[in-house]
Scaffold this active site. Structure first.
Site, short mmCIF file in Angstrom:
data_model
loop_
_atom_site.label_atom_id
_atom_site.label_comp_id
_atom_site.label_asym_id
_atom_site.label_seq_id
_atom_site.Cartn_x
_atom_site.Cartn_y
_atom_site.Cartn_z
CE LYS A 78 8.26 15.07 3.71
NZ LYS A 78 8.19 14.98 2.35
CD GLU A 105 -6.85 15.12 9.11
OE1 GLU A 105 -6.06 15.96 9.33
OE2 GLU A 105 -7.19 14.92 7.93
N GLY A 124 5.66 11.54 1.55
CA GLY A 124 4.76 10.84 2.54
C GLY A 124 4.45 9.38 2.04
NE ARG A 125 1.98 10.38 -3.66
CZ ARG A 125 1.93 11.71 -3.68
NH1 ARG A 125 1.69 12.24 -2.29
NH2 ARG A 125 2.30 12.56 -4.71
CD GLU A 171 -1.83 12.34 -1.11
OE1 GLU A 171 -2.76 12.40 -0.53
OE2 GLU A 171 -0.65 12.13 -0.60
CG HIS A 196 -19.41 -13.43 -2.23
ND1 HIS A 196 -20.31 -14.38 -2.75
CD2 HIS A 196 -18.04 -14.12 -2.01
CE1 HIS A 196 -19.75 -15.74 -2.73
NE2 HIS A 196 -18.34 -15.56 -2.62
CE LYS A 225 -3.62 18.68 4.18
NZ LYS A 225 -2.18 18.58 4.26
O1 F6P Z 1 -2.87 13.36 2.36
C1 F6P Z 1 -2.06 14.34 2.23
C2 F6P Z 1 -0.86 14.56 2.86
O2 F6P Z 1 0.04 15.56 2.77
C3 F6P Z 1 0.12 13.10 2.67
O3 F6P Z 1 0.83 13.31 1.47
C4 F6P Z 1 0.83 12.99 3.85
O4 F6P Z 1 1.22 11.76 3.83
C5 F6P Z 1 -0.11 13.23 4.88
O5 F6P Z 1 -0.91 14.40 4.33
C6 F6P Z 1 0.20 13.33 6.15
O6 F6P Z 1 1.18 14.44 6.44
P1 F6P Z 1 2.16 14.59 7.53
O7 F6P Z 1 3.14 13.48 7.54
O8 F6P Z 1 2.82 15.79 7.32
O9 F6P Z 1 1.26 14.53 8.96
#
Ligand code: F6P
Length: 536
Positions: free
Chosen positions: A199, A205, A259-260, A345, A376, A504
């Site tokens: 987003k 990452e 995002g979620r 979250e 298990h 972060k």
């Molecule tokens: O985990 C934190 C977060 O901000 C989520 O809410 C989001 O989905 C994810 O990192 C990834 O963010 P982006 O889509 O901006 O890379």
């Protein structure tokens, strides 16, 4: 302003003093404590709550701001107050007339994006859209993390039997060179389409993984391969295009899609590549039907509302601190991880929407695994430790494989576990059982206490007819709404995630120290660990 909160504590002792099984003395319990929505069936009769207690909770919800907040969410009010954003992911699964009514300015762009997504999926699958070497794509590598990953993962694993397009979809989420290497070893640059989902297009990452994949592809193909073989879903067009992805390959997402909660947007592209666009539409249709139920059903029949209230009863009333998600379906093995993010979250907070310290507990620790594997592993603790762990069992009536005997055994285990967690086994029951089996008095004295089970663990059982795009959509929407209701009643903002930020920031500081920067606020412990890393 803080609203009246339900007096959960006054019911605690009564609930602790009874057994759940005793509540079945009310002969109508099974009828009264079950409900249907969007093709899903919920049995909540194994909860430690009586009809009158549940009615009191429902009345409280009715007298709260919940009804207005549901309307506010669906109509696009900026209910995410800390970020000044609407929360409209439900609009992405609604018919076009609803889109136009709710977002007259933005509806056309949503509809155009859906059409673009459909065209991309169809063109790639048919071979009309080929790679930079004019070959048909065989693989899709999606790159994203958090909300830009979990929904797709749950969809890809749950809908494996619907992978019908011939495209193999892979995912890179974690920032781990081992994972990158493992994926890239399996892929051919010439026939791999890459989708970067971010987003913000600023997530460390995702960007590092995208860069590694870009280098890998450029080592094998001419520079224009990035413009031809890469797609992105992002709000940050500038960053995406300066990365090298073609403008016409960027699908938008909007600030009103968290995002979620973004699977329903173009973020679902990798899933649509695997299951085909028609099945992706069915997924959204299932979710839309759950939305309609949530919006219109009375609270006493409203599945997300009931589940939310029961969760609060367990959390705030009985002080239970976790929630186990146990799908008895191998295909739903990614669901616990997905719900970990959506639930924790969203509601893992201790400050109200108005910035006041909350006087009550909020989100439980969510964990789980598919049955019977969980039996298990951690279920020993659920049966015999002092901690009571409320559980959601999820099961399908019809299996998705030809192995019907397997499915019968799986379902039997699911029903048996909810029964075992509720009934437990008293010391006297164990003694009687051992004695009937011919155990000696000495043996009974030695072993009986080890064999007792506490019981009285509450659970829901969610029953699907079968696992398919429609039922998966309904299931995910059910949990989305449950989480929303709990957020409203806990009086917090479920739609921001400031807690992720500190990690972060400190991550950047650690990297700076690793790069030789002097002076930092890190503890001696972390500084020592960094030194060990640098000296290795
Ligand atoms: O985990 C934190 C977060 O901000 C989520 O809410 C989001 O989905 C994810 O990192 C990834 O963010 P982006 O889509 O901006 O890379």
């Amino acid at each position: 302003m803080t609203e009246h909160f339900f007096d959960f504590s006054s019911n605690r002792q009564k609930a602790n003093d009874r057994t759940i099984i005793s509540l079945f003395d009310e002969i109508t319990r099974v009828d009264n404590f079950t409900t249907n929505a969007a093709g899903l069936f919920l049995d909540y009769s194994k909860q430690n709550i009586s009809q009158s207690e549940l009615s009191a909770l429902i009345n409280w919800a009715g007298s709260s701001q919940l009804f207005d907040k549901i309307a506010a969410q669906f109509s696009g009010d900026k209910i995410n107050n800390t970020e000044q954003r609407a929360v409209l992911h439900t609009l992405l699964r609604a018919p076009n007339d609803i889109k136009k009514a709710v977002l007259p300015e933005g509806a056309n762009e949503i509809i155009a994006t859906e059409q673009q997504m459909e065209k991309i999926v169809n063109d790639v699958c048919s071979g009309k859209l080929t790679s930079s070497t004019q070959e048909k794509f065989t693989d899709v590598l999606a790159i994203g993390i958090g909300g830009s990953f979990y929904g797709i993962k749950v969809g890809l694993t749950a809908l494996q039997p619907y992978h019908s397009t011939g495209l193999n979809v892979h995912f890179l989420a974690n920032v781990d060179g081992g994972a990158v290497q493992e994926k890239l070893n399996k892929l051919s640059a010439k026939t791999t389409l890459v989708v970067v989902i971010s987003k913000t297009f600023s997530t460390q990452e995702t960007l590092l993984n995208a860069l590694a994949v870009k280098h890998w592809m450029l080592a094998a193909l001419p520079a224009h391969c990035i413009a031809q073989q890469w797609f992105a879903i992002s709000t940050n067009i500038e960053q995406v295009t300066s990365f090298g992805i073609a403008r016409e390959h960027v699908l938008p997402i909007w600030d009103w899609v968290g995002g979620r909660f973004s699977l329903w947007s173009a973020v679902g592209l990798p899933l649509a590549f695997a299951i085909g666009y028609e099945n992706f539409v069915k997924l959204k249709q299932g979710a839309f039907e759950m939305d309609q139920h949530f919006k219109s059903a009375k609270f006493k029949d409203n599945m997300p509302v009931i589940m939310a209230l029961l969760g609060m009863w367990n959390r705030n009333g009985l002080n239970y601190s976790s929630l186990a998600i146990l799908p008895y379906e191998h295909a739903l093995r990614a669901l616990p991880g997905y719900l970990q993010q959506t639930d924790m979250e969203s509601n893992g907070k201790s400050v109200s929407i108005d910035g006041k310290k909350l006087d009550w507990l909020t989100a439980p620790v969510v964990f789980g695994q598919e049955g019977t594997n969980g039996q298990h592993a951690f279920m020993q603790l659920m049966h015999q430790s002092v901690d009571v762990i409320p559980t959601d069992f999820i099961v399908s009536l019809k299996g998705s494989s030809k192995y019907s005997e397997h499915h019968k055994v799986l379902v039997a285990n699911c029903f048996a576990q909810s029964e075992a967690l509720m009934q437990g086994k008293t010391l006297q029951q164990v003694k009687d059982e051992m004695s009937t089996q011919g155990a000696s008095d000495e043996e009974i004295k030695r072993l009986a206490v080890h064999k007792t089970m506490k019981g009285n663990t509450p659970s829901n059982t969610i029953v699907l007819e079968s696992l398919n795009p429609h039922s998966l959509g309904a299931l995910l929407a059910l949990y989305e709404h449950k989480i929303f209701v709990q957020g409203v009643l806990w009086q917090l903002n479920s739609f921001d995630q400031w807690g992720v930020e500190l990690g972060k920031q400190l991550g950047d500081q650690v990297l700076a120290v690793m790069a030789g920067q002097e002076g930092n606020n890190l503890s001696y412990s972390s500084q020592m660990l960094i030194k060990r890393f640098l000296n290795a």
